[in-house]
Design a protein around this motif. Structure first.
Motif, short mmCIF file in Angstrom:
data_model
loop_
_atom_site.label_atom_id
_atom_site.label_comp_id
_atom_site.label_asym_id
_atom_site.label_seq_id
_atom_site.Cartn_x
_atom_site.Cartn_y
_atom_site.Cartn_z
N ASN C 24 0.87 -1.18 0.00
CA ASN C 24 0.00 0.00 0.00
C ASN C 24 0.89 1.22 0.00
OD1 ASN C 24 -1.61 2.09 0.60
ND2 ASN C 24 -2.23 1.37 2.64
N GLY C 25 0.77 2.08 -0.99
CA GLY C 25 1.71 3.17 -1.19
C GLY C 25 1.65 4.22 -0.10
N SER C 26 0.49 4.38 0.57
CA SER C 26 0.38 5.54 1.46
C SER C 26 1.08 5.24 2.78
CB SER C 26 -1.09 5.83 1.74
OG SER C 26 -1.48 5.12 2.89
N SER C 28 0.14 5.06 5.51
CA SER C 28 -0.63 4.40 6.57
C SER C 28 -0.17 2.97 6.74
CB SER C 28 -2.12 4.41 6.18
OG SER C 28 -2.31 3.47 5.12
N GLN C 30 -1.14 0.15 5.56
CA GLN C 30 -2.12 -0.94 5.73
C GLN C 30 -2.08 -1.80 4.46
OE1 GLN C 30 -5.66 1.31 6.32
NE2 GLN C 30 -5.16 1.90 8.40
N HIS C 105 -12.32 -5.15 6.16
CA HIS C 105 -11.38 -4.71 7.22
C HIS C 105 -11.73 -5.51 8.47
CE1 HIS C 105 -10.75 -1.38 4.46
NE2 HIS C 105 -9.65 -1.13 5.12
N GLN D 102 -3.97 9.90 7.85
CA GLN D 102 -3.27 8.60 7.74
C GLN D 102 -2.91 8.35 6.28
OE1 GLN D 102 -5.44 5.40 9.44
NE2 GLN D 102 -5.10 6.08 11.54
N LEU D 103 -3.80 8.77 5.38
CA LEU D 103 -3.54 8.50 3.95
C LEU D 103 -2.31 9.27 3.50
CD1 LEU D 103 -4.76 7.24 1.30
CD2 LEU D 103 -5.83 9.46 0.93
N LYS D 315 -0.34 10.66 -2.23
CA LYS D 315 0.27 9.66 -3.11
C LYS D 315 -0.73 8.53 -3.30
CE LYS D 315 4.02 8.56 -0.96
NZ LYS D 315 3.82 9.44 0.24
N ALA D 316 -0.53 7.73 -4.33
CA ALA D 316 -1.45 6.61 -4.58
C ALA D 316 -1.37 5.66 -3.39
CB ALA D 316 -1.04 5.89 -5.86
N GLY D 317 -2.50 5.17 -2.93
CA GLY D 317 -2.51 4.26 -1.78
C GLY D 317 -3.88 4.29 -1.15
N GLU D 318 -4.01 3.66 0.02
CA GLU D 318 -5.34 3.65 0.66
C GLU D 318 -5.13 3.71 2.15
OE1 GLU D 318 -6.66 -0.35 -0.49
OE2 GLU D 318 -6.20 -0.85 1.60
N ALA D 319 -6.19 4.10 2.87
CA ALA D 319 -6.08 4.19 4.34
C ALA D 319 -7.48 4.04 4.91
CB ALA D 319 -5.51 5.54 4.74
N TYR D 320 -7.56 3.39 6.08
CA TYR D 320 -8.84 3.28 6.79
C TYR D 320 -8.64 3.89 8.17
CZ TYR D 320 -12.86 1.34 9.18
OH TYR D 320 -14.01 1.19 9.91
N TYR D 333 -12.79 5.04 4.64
CA TYR D 333 -11.82 4.23 3.87
C TYR D 333 -11.59 4.96 2.56
CZ TYR D 333 -10.03 0.30 1.13
OH TYR D 333 -9.28 -0.51 0.34
N ILE D 335 -9.34 5.49 -0.99
CA ILE D 335 -8.35 4.96 -1.95
C ILE D 335 -7.98 6.13 -2.83
CG2 ILE D 335 -7.93 3.36 -3.82
CD1 ILE D 335 -9.93 1.49 -2.64
N GLU D 337 -5.61 7.63 -6.05
CA GLU D 337 -4.78 7.28 -7.22
C GLU D 337 -3.83 8.43 -7.52
OE1 GLU D 337 -5.88 4.51 -10.12
OE2 GLU D 337 -5.34 3.88 -8.10
N ARG D 344 -11.82 6.15 -4.38
CA ARG D 344 -12.99 5.52 -3.74
C ARG D 344 -13.09 6.10 -2.34
NH1 ARG D 344 -17.49 4.01 -2.09
NH2 ARG D 344 -18.11 1.84 -1.85
#
Lengths: 213, 123, 217, 386
Positions: C24-26, C28, C30, C105, D102-103, D315-320, D333, D335, D337, D344
Motif C-alpha cells: 500500500n503506497g500511502s 498508513s 495498511q 477490514h 493517515q492517507l 500519493k497513490a494508496g489507501e487508508a482506513y 476508507y 483509496i 490514485e 474511492r
C-alpha cells in the motif's frame, strides 16, 4: 368602515371586523404542521419547537403525525427519488386547506446533493410550494420567519372573487400525480402542470459569461 | 303544576341542543357555500405511512382481546350499580345489605374463575 | 501482527489457497491480502476461529470498481538497431483492472489488533461477478454486502437475504460504477458554463426543442 | 410494494392453528412515522400485538454522498461529512480528517489535538443528551424530557456557533488541524457549560433512574448478548451495554486520548435500560475528559504549517481511519490514485451496522417495544443511508 373609525371603536373596546378577516385570523393563528422530518433540517425544526425558539408563540406547536389532521407540510430535508412518491401521496392525503413550506436548500432544489442520482432536484416539481426557506439547515429564526410569511399569505386570501385560494376553488386540483419508481428514474420526472423549466436564452450563453440574454 | 316543574329541564335541553347543533349547522352552511368538496382517489386512500396500503385490516383477531373486553364491561356495569348503593350507604337494613353482598360475591366469584383460567394473563 | 506471519499461518492451515500481499503506497502502511475466490470462505472461518489473533470483528466491507485501464509505460531497453546497441524508448501497453473488488477490514477484539485488509476480486465486470458471501462467518457483513450488491452489482453466493439495500427494488443499473450515467433530469443552471452548457445543449438537442426558446415555454 | 409477499407470510412458522390465534397482520412502520427518527421503514408481521417478523427497509435518505465525494476534491468533501450524522458533525469531520491524515501522513500540532478532543467530547455530550430526550419521548413522556435535553443541547450549540460560525454544520476540522482558534471568552463559557452539565445529569438520574415505568418498560427488552454483539459488528455504547469492552479511545488511542484518565462504562444485560444508562454514564466520563483537556490546553499553532490545502494530492494508496463517534465506530476508507479527488471514498456507518440485529431484538416483543428498541439503537438516517 374605514381604518380610522375602526381604531376609534377599538379604543372604546368595540372590535369591528369582517367575516373574512375573522376566518383568516382563525386559520392563520392555529396552523398544525405535519410531523414530517426527512433529514438535518428536521433537527432544526425540532429545535424550533423546543423551549428556546418556541414555535408555540405562533400557534403551531401541535405537530400532528397523520396527514388527516395537519394543515401544513414542512418538507424539511432532502427529498430522494425513493421518498418522492410518499411525499406526494402524503400531500394528497392532507385535508384542505393545505400549505407547503419547503425548508432547506435540499427541498428547494436538491441543495448540496444536487448531483446525486437518487436526489430529487426540489419538491416543487411535484407539489405546489407556498414558502421557500433557503439555508442548509436554515436557522430556527428563519423557520419562524417562514411561519410569519405564511400567516401574512393566509391573511390576504380572499373569500370570494376570482383569485380565491386553491381550497376554495372547485376546479383547482387538490391532488397531484404520484410519481412511480421505474427502472432508471422517477416517471414522470416532473409534474408539468405546476413546474416549468426556468428557461433562459442559452443560445448565446457560451459567448458572454453572464448567461442572460 | 306538574309541567311547570319540568319546564326548566326542557328549556335546558333545548338550549343545550341549540348550542350543540348551532355551530355544526353554521359549519355545514359555510362548507356548502364557500369550500367545495374535493375528495379524490388518493385522498380517500388508507393512510399507511405514505405507502399504498396492501392487504386488508379486517382480519381475524385473537379472541383474547374479546374476552378481555367482555370482562371489563361486566365490572364497569357493576360499578354503575354500586354507585347508588354507595351514595345511600347509611340507612340500610340487614336484608338490603345482605342482598347487595350476594350481588357482590357473585361477581367476585366470576372474577376468581376468570383469573384461575388465566384468561387475563397476556401471553 | 504482521501480514507475512498471518499469511504463513493461513497457508499452513488452509491448503491450496493462493494468497498475495498487495503493498500500500500511502504512509498508513495498511497492506492488504488478496484471497482467491474459491478459498475465501474457508480462509475467513479460519481467521475468525483458528488464527492466533482471532479476527472476530469485521468492521467494514467496501466495494471498489476497477474498470479496464490502459497503462502505457515507457521503458528504456537496449535494442540492436542495425548492428549498433542503442537504448530505445519503448512504450509498453499493459491493461489493468476490469474487475470488481470487495475489501474487508477485520479487527481482533481480544488482542486489540489493527486492521487486516482482505481483498476479493471478480473475474470481470459484466457476467462473472459472483463472489462468496462472508456473512455466514461475520454477521456484520450482512447489510454492507447487500449495499455492495446494490451499488456495484457483485452477486454474493450464500448471502441469506440478497436484496437491494438502498435503491428501490425495480432499479436496474448499478450507480456507483465508474461508467454509470445518471438520468438526465436536467435543470438549467443560472450561469451556463462549460460542461453544464454542453449538457444543456445536449438536452435540448435530444428533446428537439429549438434552443432559442425565448422565456418560459 | 411490500417486501413480504403473501407467500412469505404463510411460510412463517405459525403456532398450532388452535382457535386462540388470529391471522397475521402485515403492517409497515413506514417512511413517514413519528417514532422512526427520520425516514426509516420496517415491514412488520404481527400476531395480535407480538412481532413475528421484521424486515428493515433503507434507502429513503440515500443522498449519494460517496458518489459525489468521488467527483469532489478532498477538502471539498469536508462539508459533506457534516451532513452524514447531522447531529454530531464535528466527530464526522474528525474521522474524515484522521483518515486523510493517515492517507497522506500529516501530523497534527498539540493545540489542534486538544481543540479536537474538546469539541469532539462536547459533540458527544449534546448527542447523548438529545438521544436521552428522544428515547424518553418514544417511551411516551412526550415533550418534557426533550425540552430539558434540548435546553442543554442549545448551550453546547451556542459554543459551536461562537467557535465555528454554524450551529449544526460546523465544518471545523482540516487535514492537519482545525480551521479557526478559540474566540476570547469562549473557554470561560465552555467551562460554565461543562460545570453546569452534571446538575442536568443528576436531575435526570434522580427523576428517572429508579422510575418504575421506565424500568418496567425497558428492562429485559431487546436483549443483545455479548457474542451476538461481536458477531454483528455492533460498536459504541450499544456494544458496551452488552459487555463488549471495546472503546476506540482506549483501543486505538488515536489523537491524544491516552493522556486523559477516564473510565469506560460496561453493561451486563444488553437491554434497553443498559443502553439508556450507558449514555448517562458516558456523559459523565466525557465531562471528566473535558475538564482535563480544558485544564492543560497548550498554546501554539492550530494547523500543521506545511500542509498545503490548495491542490492537495496524496500519493497513490489507501487508508482506513476510524474514531469513537457518539454512535459507534465511524470509519472512512479512502483509496487515492494520486489525483486531487479520491478514487474511492467509503464511510463505515455505525448506525447502519448497529441495526443488523434489529429483527433479533424485536422478535416476540410488543409493537410498543419496537419503538423503544429502535430509539435505543440511536440511528441517524443521514448516516444509515449516506
Amino acid at each position: 368602515m374605514d381604518e380610522q373609525l375602526k381604531n376609534e371603536l377599538r379604543r372604546q373596546g368595540v372590535v369591528a371586523t369582517t367575516l373574512q378577516e375573522l376566518y383568516n385570523w382563525g386559520r392563520k393563528s392555529s396552523i398544525w404542521p405535519l410531523n414530517f422530518g426527512l433529514a438535518c433540517c428536521a433537527i432544526e425544526m425540532i429545535a424550533t419547537t423546543m423551549a428556546r425558539y418556541d414555535l408555540a408563540r405562533f400557534g403551531a406547536e401541535v405537530f400532528r403525525p397523520s396527514p388527516r389532521q395537519a394543515d401544513l407540510m414542512i418538507v424539511a430535508g432532502t427529498v430522494t427519488k425513493k421518498m418522492a412518491p410518499q411525499v406526494v401521496r402524503l400531500y394528497n392525503q392532507m385535508a384542505e386547506p393545505k400549505y407547503v413550506i419547503s425548508m432547506g436548500a435540499c427541498a428547494i432544489s436538491g441543495g448540496p446533493f444536487k448531483q446525486g442520482y437518487n436526489v430529487l432536484k426540489g419538491i416543487d416539481r411535484y407539489i405546489p410550494v407556498d414558502v421557500y426557506i433557503p439555508g442548509c439547515p436554515p436557522r430556527p429564526e428563519a423557520l419562524l420567519d417562514a411561519f410569519l410569511m405564511l400567516q401574512r399569505k393566509i391573511d390576504e386570501q380572499q373569500l370570494t372573487g376570482p383569485d380565491r385560494p386553491r381550497h376554495l376553488q372547485a376546479e383547482l386540483p387538490s391532488e397531484f400525480t404520484v410519481p412511480e419508481c421505474s427502472e432508471h428514474d422517477l416517471t414522470p420526472t416532473r409534474n408539468d402542470a405546476i413546474w416549468q423549466v426556468p428557461l433562459v436564452n442559452i443560445s448565446n450563453a457560451g459567448k458572454n459569461e453572464s448567461g442572460r440574454d | 303544576m306538574t309541567n311547570h316543574m319540568y319546564l326548566p329541564v326542557i328549556v335546558l335541553l333545548i338550549a343545550g341542543a341549540g348550542f350543540a347543533i348551532g355551530p355544526l349547522a353554521l359549519a355545514w352552511v359555510w362548507a356548502k357555500k364557500f369550500s367545495p368538496q374535493k375528495s379524490g382517489p388518493t385522498k380517500n386512500a388508507i393512510y399507511e405511512c405514505g405507502l399504498e396500503s396492501n392487504g386488508d385490516a379486517w382480519i381475524k383477531f385473537k379472541p383474547g382481546y374479546y374476552i378481555y373486553a367482555i370482562i371489563f364491561l361486566i365490572f364497569d356495569v357493576e360499578a354503575v350499580f354500586l354507585l347508588p348503593f354507595a351514595v345511600a350507604f347509611g340507612g340500610f337494613t340487614m336484608a338490603q345489605s345482605i342482598s347487595m353482598l350476594v350481588f357482590l360475591i357473585l361477581l367476585v366469584e366470576g372474577l376468581v374463575w376468570a383469573c384461575q383460567k388465566n384468561v387475563l394473563s397476556w401471553s | 501482527m504482521n501480514l507475512e506471519e498471518i499469511k504463513s499461518q493461513i497457508e499452513a492451515n488452509v491448503p491450496g489457497c493462493s494468497l498475495e500481499i498487495l503493498p500500500n503506497g500511502s504512509p498508513s502502511g495498511q497492506h492488504s491480502l488478496l484471497v482467491d475466490k474459491e478459498h475465501a470462505l474457508t480462509v475467513a472461518s479460519f481467521l475468525r476461529d483458528g488464527a492466533s489473533p482471532r479476527f472476530d470483528y469485521c468492521s467494514n466491507v467496501t466495494g471498489v470498481d476497477w474498470p479496464l485501464k490502459e497503462i502505457s509505460t515507457k521503458q528504456k531497453t537496449k535494442k540492436l538497431v542495425d548492428g549498433v546497441e542503442k537504448d530505445v524508448e519503448e512504450v509498453i501497453k499493459t491493461t489493468t483492472g476490469n474487475y470488481l473488488e470487495v475489501v474487508y477490514h477485520l479487527f481482533s477484539l481480544e488482542d486489540r489488533q489493527g486492521p487486516l485488509v482482505l481483498r476479493m476480486r471478480t473475474e470481470d465486470r459484466a457476467e462473472r461477478v459472483h463472489l462468496p458471501s462472508l456473512t455466514p462467518v461475520w454477521r456484520s457483513a450482512d447489510f454492507q454486502e447487500r449495499e455492495v450488491y446494490d451499488l456495484f452489482g457483485v452477486l454474493f453466493d450464500g448471502h441469506p437475504d440478497l436484496r437491494r439495500l438502498l435503491m428501490w427494488d425495480s432499479f436496474t443499473d448499478f450507480p456507483m460504477r465508474k461508467d454509470y450515467v445518471d438520468p438526465d433530469d436536467y435543470e438549467y443552471e443560472p450561469t451556463a458554463h462549460d460542461e453544464v452548457l454542453k449538457r444543456t445543449q445536449a438536452h435540448y438537442a435530444a428533446q428537439g426543442e429549438p434552443s432559442e426558446a425565448e422565456g418560459a415555454r | 410494494m411490500s417486501v413480504l409477499t403473501e407467500a412469505s407470510i404463510d411460510t412463517i412458522s405459525k403456532p398450532a392453528n388452535d382457535h386462540l390465534h388470529g391471522d397475521l397482520l402485515e403492517i409497515s412502520m413506514g417512511p413517514h412515522h413519528p417514532s422512526t427518527h427520520g425516514v426509516f421503514r420496517m415491514n412488520i408481521v404481527l400476531d395480535g400485538e407480538r412481532v413475528v417478523k421484521l424486515k428493515p427497509v433503507f434507502g429513503y435518505l440515500h443522498r449519494n454522498h460517496e458518489k459525489i465525494a468521488e467527483n469532489e476534491t478532498y477538502l471539498g468533501s469536508m462539508p459533506y461529512t457534516d451532513r452524514l450524522d447531522y447531529i454530531c458533525s464535528i466527530t464526522n469531520n474528525w474521522a474524515y480528517a484522521l483518515a486523510v491524515e493517515q492517507l497522506a501522513g500529516i501530523s497534527v500540532p498539540e493545540r489542534a489535538e486538544y481543540l479536537r478532543v474538546i469539541t469532539g467530547e462536547l459533540t458527544r455530550l449534546q448527542n447523548h443528551a438529545g438521544l436521552i430526550g428522544f428515547l424518553l419521548q418514544d417511551m411516551g413522556a412526550s415533550g418534557t424530557p426533550l425540552m430539558y435535553a434540548f435546553r442543554e443541547r442549545e448551550k453546547v450549540l451556542d459554543l459551536f456557533e461562537a467557535l465555528t460560525g454554524a450551529r449544526m454544520m460546523c465544518n471545523y476540522m482540516r487535514f492537519g488541524g482545525c480551521r479557526c482558534d478559540l474566540p476570547d471568552g469562549w473557554m470561560e463559557q465552555a467551562r460554565k457549560v461543562v460545570d453546569g452539565f452534571p446538575r442536568f445529569l443528576d436531575e435526570f438520574e434522580r427523576l428517572l433512574r429508579t422510575n418504575e415505568i421506565l424500568m418496567a418498560r425497558t428492562q429485559g427488552v431487546g436483549i443483545v448478548t455479548r457474542q451476538q454483539a461481536i458477531a454483528a459488528g455492533i460498536s459504541g455504547p450499544m456494544a458496551r451495554a452488552s459487555g463488549v469492552n471495546y472503546d476506540l479511545r482506549k483501543v486505538d488511542k488515536y489523537s491524544i486520548y491516552d493522556r486523559f484518565s477516564f473510565r469506560v462504562p460496561l453493561g451486563e444485560h444488553g437491554d434497553v435500560y443498559d443502553r439508556y444508562m450507558m449514555r448517562l454514564l458516558e456523559m459523565r466520563e466525557s465531562i471528566e475528559i473535558l475538564k482535563q483537556a480544558m485544564r492543560d490546553l497548550p498554546a501554539g499553532p492550530i494547523v500543521d504549517p506545511n500542509t498545503k490545502l490548495r491542490n492537495f494530492r496524496p500519493k497513490a494508496g489507501e487508508a482506513y481511519g476510524r474514531i469513537e463517534a457518539p454512535k459507534g465506530e465511524l470509519g472512512f476508507y479512502l483509496i487515492s490514485e494520486g489525483g486531487p479527488n479520491p478514487y474511492r471514498y467509503r464511510v463505515r456507518p455505525p448506525s447502519l451496522i448497529n441495526l443488523t440485529l434489529l429483527e433479533e431484538m424485536c422478535l416476540g416483543q410488543n409493537v410498543s417495544d419496537i419503538v423503544i428498541i429502535l430509539g435505543s439503537v440511536d440511528i441517524v438516517l443521514g448516516e444509515v443511508d449516506r
